[in-house]
Motif scaffolding. Structure first.
Motif, PDB file in Angstrom:
ATOM      1  N   SER A  51      47.080   6.754  43.376  1.00  0.00           N
ATOM      2  CA  SER A  51      46.649   5.437  42.886  1.00  0.00           C
ATOM      3  C   SER A  51      45.826   4.667  43.915  1.00  0.00           C
ATOM      4  O   SER A  51      45.606   3.467  43.750  1.00  0.00           O
ATOM      5  CB  SER A  51      47.878   4.614  42.500  1.00  0.00           C
ATOM      6  OG  SER A  51      48.758   4.498  43.608  1.00  0.00           O
ATOM      7  N   ASN A  52      45.355   5.340  44.954  1.00  0.00           N
ATOM      8  CA  ASN A  52      44.672   4.650  46.050  1.00  0.00           C
ATOM      9  C   ASN A  52      43.456   3.844  45.595  1.00  0.00           C
ATOM     10  O   ASN A  52      43.151   2.788  46.152  1.00  0.00           O
ATOM     11  CB  ASN A  52      44.246   5.650  47.127  1.00  0.00           C
ATOM     12  CG  ASN A  52      45.445   6.263  47.834  1.00  0.00           C
ATOM     13  OD1 ASN A  52      46.550   5.736  47.763  1.00  0.00           O
ATOM     14  ND2 ASN A  52      45.235   7.397  48.492  1.00  0.00           N
ATOM     15  N   ASP A  53      42.743   4.343  44.595  1.00  0.00           N
ATOM     16  CA  ASP A  53      41.493   3.697  44.179  1.00  0.00           C
ATOM     17  C   ASP A  53      41.666   2.764  42.988  1.00  0.00           C
ATOM     18  O   ASP A  53      40.674   2.228  42.475  1.00  0.00           O
ATOM     19  CB  ASP A  53      40.439   4.767  43.843  1.00  0.00           C
ATOM     20  CG  ASP A  53      40.063   5.601  45.053  1.00  0.00           C
ATOM     21  OD1 ASP A  53      40.081   5.045  46.175  1.00  0.00           O
ATOM     22  OD2 ASP A  53      39.773   6.800  44.888  1.00  0.00           O
ATOM     23  N   LEU A  54      42.897   2.565  42.538  1.00  0.00           N
ATOM     24  CA  LEU A  54      43.126   1.699  41.387  1.00  0.00           C
ATOM     25  C   LEU A  54      43.202   0.238  41.816  1.00  0.00           C
ATOM     26  O   LEU A  54      43.907  -0.103  42.763  1.00  0.00           O
ATOM     27  CB  LEU A  54      44.427   2.069  40.678  1.00  0.00           C
ATOM     28  CG  LEU A  54      44.466   3.401  39.926  1.00  0.00           C
ATOM     29  CD1 LEU A  54      45.841   3.595  39.303  1.00  0.00           C
ATOM     30  CD2 LEU A  54      43.392   3.451  38.844  1.00  0.00           C
ATOM     31  N   ASP A  55      42.487  -0.622  41.119  1.00  0.00           N
ATOM     32  CA  ASP A  55      42.556  -2.062  41.370  1.00  0.00           C
ATOM     33  C   ASP A  55      43.697  -2.628  40.526  1.00  0.00           C
ATOM     34  O   ASP A  55      43.573  -2.767  39.319  1.00  0.00           O
ATOM     35  CB  ASP A  55      41.231  -2.736  41.002  1.00  0.00           C
ATOM     36  CG  ASP A  55      41.266  -4.241  41.241  1.00  0.00           C
ATOM     37  OD1 ASP A  55      42.249  -4.730  41.838  1.00  0.00           O
ATOM     38  OD2 ASP A  55      40.313  -4.930  40.816  1.00  0.00           O
ATOM     39  N   THR A  56      44.810  -2.955  41.174  1.00  0.00           N
ATOM     40  CA  THR A  56      45.995  -3.420  40.450  1.00  0.00           C
ATOM     41  C   THR A  56      46.140  -4.940  40.470  1.00  0.00           C
ATOM     42  O   THR A  56      47.187  -5.462  40.104  1.00  0.00           O
ATOM     43  CB  THR A  56      47.263  -2.791  41.066  1.00  0.00           C
ATOM     44  OG1 THR A  56      47.326  -3.131  42.458  1.00  0.00           O
ATOM     45  CG2 THR A  56      47.240  -1.268  40.913  1.00  0.00           C
ATOM     46  N   THR A  57      45.099  -5.634  40.855  1.00  0.00           N
ATOM     47  CA  THR A  57      45.149  -7.099  40.945  1.00  0.00           C
ATOM     48  C   THR A  57      45.565  -7.712  39.617  1.00  0.00           C
ATOM     49  O   THR A  57      44.941  -7.456  38.584  1.00  0.00           O
ATOM     50  CB  THR A  57      43.781  -7.670  41.352  1.00  0.00           C
ATOM     51  OG1 THR A  57      43.360  -7.056  42.567  1.00  0.00           O
ATOM     52  CG2 THR A  57      43.865  -9.171  41.529  1.00  0.00           C
ATOM     53  N   GLY A  58      46.633  -8.480  39.647  1.00  0.00           N
ATOM     54  CA  GLY A  58      47.060  -9.205  38.459  1.00  0.00           C
ATOM     55  C   GLY A  58      47.904  -8.409  37.482  1.00  0.00           C
ATOM     56  O   GLY A  58      48.337  -8.945  36.464  1.00  0.00           O
ATOM     57  N   LEU A  59      48.164  -7.131  37.774  1.00  0.00           N
ATOM     58  CA  LEU A  59      48.945  -6.332  36.826  1.00  0.00           C
ATOM     59  C   LEU A  59      50.363  -6.869  36.688  1.00  0.00           C
ATOM     60  O   LEU A  59      50.895  -6.972  35.587  1.00  0.00           O
ATOM     61  CB  LEU A  59      48.968  -4.857  37.267  1.00  0.00           C
ATOM     62  CG  LEU A  59      49.742  -3.895  36.359  1.00  0.00           C
ATOM     63  CD1 LEU A  59      49.219  -3.948  34.930  1.00  0.00           C
ATOM     64  CD2 LEU A  59      49.654  -2.464  36.889  1.00  0.00           C
ATOM     65  N   ALA A  60      50.979  -7.223  37.808  1.00  0.00           N
ATOM     66  CA  ALA A  60      52.295  -7.870  37.759  1.00  0.00           C
ATOM     67  C   ALA A  60      52.096  -9.372  37.592  1.00  0.00           C
ATOM     68  O   ALA A  60      51.194  -9.960  38.178  1.00  0.00           O
ATOM     69  CB  ALA A  60      53.084  -7.591  39.028  1.00  0.00           C
ATOM     70  N   GLN A  61      52.921  -9.995  36.764  1.00  0.00           N
ATOM     71  CA  GLN A  61      52.808 -11.423  36.474  1.00  0.00           C
ATOM     72  C   GLN A  61      52.933 -12.261  37.740  1.00  0.00           C
ATOM     73  O   GLN A  61      52.318 -13.314  37.866  1.00  0.00           O
ATOM     74  CB  GLN A  61      53.887 -11.819  35.457  1.00  0.00           C
ATOM     75  CG  GLN A  61      53.826 -13.267  35.006  1.00  0.00           C
ATOM     76  CD  GLN A  61      54.863 -13.560  33.941  1.00  0.00           C
ATOM     77  OE1 GLN A  61      55.166 -12.726  33.093  1.00  0.00           O
ATOM     78  NE2 GLN A  61      55.435 -14.747  33.982  1.00  0.00           N
ATOM     79  N   SER A  62      53.747 -11.791  38.682  1.00  0.00           N
ATOM     80  CA  SER A  62      53.936 -12.472  39.957  1.00  0.00           C
ATOM     81  C   SER A  62      54.557 -11.471  40.930  1.00  0.00           C
ATOM     82  O   SER A  62      54.866 -10.337  40.558  1.00  0.00           O
ATOM     83  CB  SER A  62      54.854 -13.689  39.802  1.00  0.00           C
ATOM     84  OG  SER A  62      56.167 -13.272  39.483  1.00  0.00           O
ATOM     85  N   GLU A  63      54.771 -11.898  42.180  1.00  0.00           N
ATOM     86  CA  GLU A  63      55.408 -11.021  43.156  1.00  0.00           C
ATOM     87  C   GLU A  63      56.808 -10.612  42.707  1.00  0.00           C
ATOM     88  O   GLU A  63      57.285  -9.528  43.029  1.00  0.00           O
ATOM     89  CB  GLU A  63      55.479 -11.714  44.527  1.00  0.00           C
ATOM     90  CG  GLU A  63      54.174 -11.693  45.305  1.00  0.00           C
ATOM     91  CD  GLU A  63      53.694 -10.274  45.598  1.00  0.00           C
ATOM     92  OE1 GLU A  63      54.515  -9.446  46.058  1.00  0.00           O
ATOM     93  OE2 GLU A  63      52.515  -9.990  45.352  1.00  0.00           O
ATOM     94  N   PHE A  64      57.457 -11.494  41.960  1.00  0.00           N
ATOM     95  CA  PHE A  64      58.798 -11.188  41.455  1.00  0.00           C
ATOM     96  C   PHE A  64      58.786  -9.914  40.621  1.00  0.00           C
ATOM     97  O   PHE A  64      59.737  -9.126  40.651  1.00  0.00           O
ATOM     98  CB  PHE A  64      59.315 -12.360  40.616  1.00  0.00           C
ATOM     99  CG  PHE A  64      60.625 -12.088  39.918  1.00  0.00           C
ATOM    100  CD1 PHE A  64      61.827 -12.292  40.578  1.00  0.00           C
ATOM    101  CD2 PHE A  64      60.645 -11.629  38.605  1.00  0.00           C
ATOM    102  CE1 PHE A  64      63.037 -12.037  39.937  1.00  0.00           C
ATOM    103  CE2 PHE A  64      61.851 -11.373  37.960  1.00  0.00           C
ATOM    104  CZ  PHE A  64      63.047 -11.585  38.629  1.00  0.00           C
ATOM    105  N   PHE A  65      57.724  -9.715  39.877  1.00  0.00           N
ATOM    106  CA  PHE A  65      57.651  -8.565  38.972  1.00  0.00           C
ATOM    107  C   PHE A  65      57.062  -7.324  39.631  1.00  0.00           C
ATOM    108  O   PHE A  65      57.004  -6.267  39.004  1.00  0.00           O
ATOM    109  CB  PHE A  65      56.840  -8.928  37.729  1.00  0.00           C
ATOM    110  CG  PHE A  65      57.535  -9.901  36.818  1.00  0.00           C
ATOM    111  CD1 PHE A  65      58.473  -9.462  35.908  1.00  0.00           C
ATOM    112  CD2 PHE A  65      57.270 -11.257  36.890  1.00  0.00           C
ATOM    113  CE1 PHE A  65      59.140 -10.342  35.076  1.00  0.00           C
ATOM    114  CE2 PHE A  65      57.923 -12.158  36.067  1.00  0.00           C
ATOM    115  CZ  PHE A  65      58.860 -11.701  35.153  1.00  0.00           C
TER     116      PHE A  65
END
Length: 199
Positions: A160-174
């Motif tokens: 998953s090194n090249d995947l942009d995961t920005t915003g995938l989790a609702q917050s750090e909690f998730f």
């Protein structure tokens, strides 16, 4: 007074967790759970039974609660099932996970972007983004073998090194693997205050 609040919330979270767990195991939905456990929920000030007068003059009892309680109930249910699903998937022969978003008008656009992403099930990606990735997230994960990936023509990433995961989790909690954790009191606790009724 403020320093005592965490202890109170932890106790409330333990009570709610057990109540949620019993409901999920018994296979009952939110409305039935609310009626069954109203005597437990009322002292927590998150639900109450109130008598109202109808237009025809007759009286009836009505359940009073905030929408946040319904959302928390379904979140707890997803946590419980995520753990059972994850444990089963990790024991299965398939070596890959496929991210499955719910494709409808209510789904997060970011979650839709990850629909059909296929990665090895031991990739670090899943330590942060095994769903749910938000309080109302209905995404799931499907386990796949290499044969299934080829037959369904999915594109499998080896990492998953090249995947942009920005915003995938609702917050750090998730940003964690709920499949490893399951339904815990500490995951219920942060949302209890939002379920409280006005005094």
């Amino acid at each position: 007074m403020p320093e005592k609040q965490p202890k109170t919330n932890t106790k409330e979270a333990d009570i709610l967790k057990k109540s949620f767990l019993d409901a999920v195991k018994d296979g009952i939905g939110f409305d039935e759970w609310l009626k069954r456990d109203i005597n437990l929920l009322s002292p927590l000030n998150i639900a109450k039974e109130q008598e109202i007068t109808q237009k025809n003059g007759k009286k009836k009892n009505k359940m009073v609660f905030k929408d946040e309680l319904r959302r928390l109930f379904f979140f707890a249910s997803r946590l419980y099932h995520a753990k059972k699903r994850y444990d089963s998937q990790m024991e299965s022969l398939g070596g890959y996970f496929r991210y499955k978003a719910v494709i409808d008008d209510h789904a997060s656009e970011i979650h839709k972007k990850f629909h059909n992403i296929v990665l090895p099930k031991n990739d670090p990606f899943w330590d942060k983004f095994y769903p749910p990735n938000g309080l109302e997230c209905e995404c799931q994960v499907q386990v796949l073998t290499e044969f299934e990936i080829k037959s369904e023509r999915y594109r499998a990433f080896q990492n998953s090194n090249d995947l942009d995961t920005t915003g995938l989790a609702q917050s750090e909690f998730f940003a964690r693997n709920f499949g490893k954790i399951g339904l815990k009191s500490e995951l219920i606790e942060p949302f209890i205050k939002d379920c409280k009724l006005s005094e």
